[in-house]
Design an enzyme around this catalytic site. Structure first.
Site, mmCIF file in Angstrom:
data_model
loop_
_atom_site.group_PDB
_atom_site.id
_atom_site.type_symbol
_atom_site.label_atom_id
_atom_site.label_comp_id
_atom_site.label_asym_id
_atom_site.label_seq_id
_atom_site.Cartn_x
_atom_site.Cartn_y
_atom_site.Cartn_z
ATOM 1 N N ASP A 1 -24.816 61.467 1.149
ATOM 2 C CA ASP A 1 -25.090 62.673 1.282
ATOM 3 C C ASP A 1 -25.886 62.848 2.461
ATOM 4 O OD1 ASP A 1 -27.634 61.856 0.258
ATOM 5 O OD2 ASP A 1 -27.866 63.148 -1.226
ATOM 6 N N CYS B 1 -33.714 39.890 18.612
ATOM 7 C CA CYS B 1 -32.722 40.791 18.279
ATOM 8 C C CYS B 1 -31.581 39.919 18.224
ATOM 9 C CB CYS B 1 -32.710 41.841 19.505
ATOM 10 S SG CYS B 1 -33.906 42.888 19.816
#
Length: 220
Positions: A135, A43
């Site tokens: 959107d 990570c």
């Protein structure tokens, strides 16, 4: 989390303060990506490399938003480690990390694997990545196991593809495509419309079947 579904709005605490997702997104694309845990090696490389590439995302009008089920203070402390390990991150850490300690958002956005989904005490997020258009729709998803780090160049490549086909809906991008290379013309486009849509030219490939369905162009 099906493609083209609307991402629900949410509020979250992050390393850059509280956000209301829709308000924070504005008119930008968003790359929302989870990681299993803070203070872990893979990570650290992922968030570091994505941070280094932040200007490339910004040029594509794409905001970055990381997520894990760790606490906010852990995120803040871990960011200092990431910057120390990835020394080519310029300036301040460039994007927020969501703190989702109760795993509410992780469950809502389907970021937990099958084996862990029913164990709230130990469940960690997988490497889920969602590309969200302005959107608020989910346009692309990638799910990697915790053992496999993601490829930042591939994330940028698929954003380029999504933004291209939004601008030029008559085309699709082939395997291994990168900007500047030929794109494929959709079979639904009629031959008689090609000169108007692609005035710089179209190449047609002959197939043993006799069917002409591979048509390519660099006119986009």
């Amino acid at each position: 989390m099906r493609l083209n579904s609307v991402i629900p709005n949410f509020k979250a605490e992050t390393t850059q303060g509280p956000i209301d997702f829709y308000e924070w997104q504005g008119n930008s694309w968003v790359v929302l990506f989870s990681h299993p845990a803070d203070f872990t090696p893979v990570c650290t490389t992922e968030l570091g490399r994505i941070a280094v590439h932040q200007p490339h995302f910004e040029r594509r009008n794409a905001k970055l938003l990381a997520h894990s089920v760790d606490k906010l203070k852990d995120h803040v402390d871990w960011v200092n480690d990431i910057k120390s390990y990835c020394r080519d991150i310029p300036g301040a850490f460039p994007y927020p990390i969501i703190a989702d300690a109760d795993r509410t958002l992780a469950v809502q956005l389907d970021m937990i694997d099958e084996d862990s989904k029913d164990d709230p005490d130990t469940a960690q997020t997988v490497r889920a990545l969602y590309i969200i258009s302005p959107d608020h729709r989910l346009r692309l998803s990638m799910h990697y196991p915790t053992s496999t780090g993601r490829n930042v160049d591939e994330i940028l490549r698929v954003i380029d593809s999504l933004q291209l086909v939004d601008k030029k809906p008559e085309v699709a991008t082939p395997a291994n495509w990168t900007p500047g290379e030929k794109v494929m013309i959709l079979p639904t486009v009629k031959d008689e419309d090609l000169p108007k849509l692609f005035p710089k030219g179209v190449d047609k490939v002959s197939m043993p079947s006799g069917k002409v369905y591979v048509r390519t162009t660099t006119d986009y």
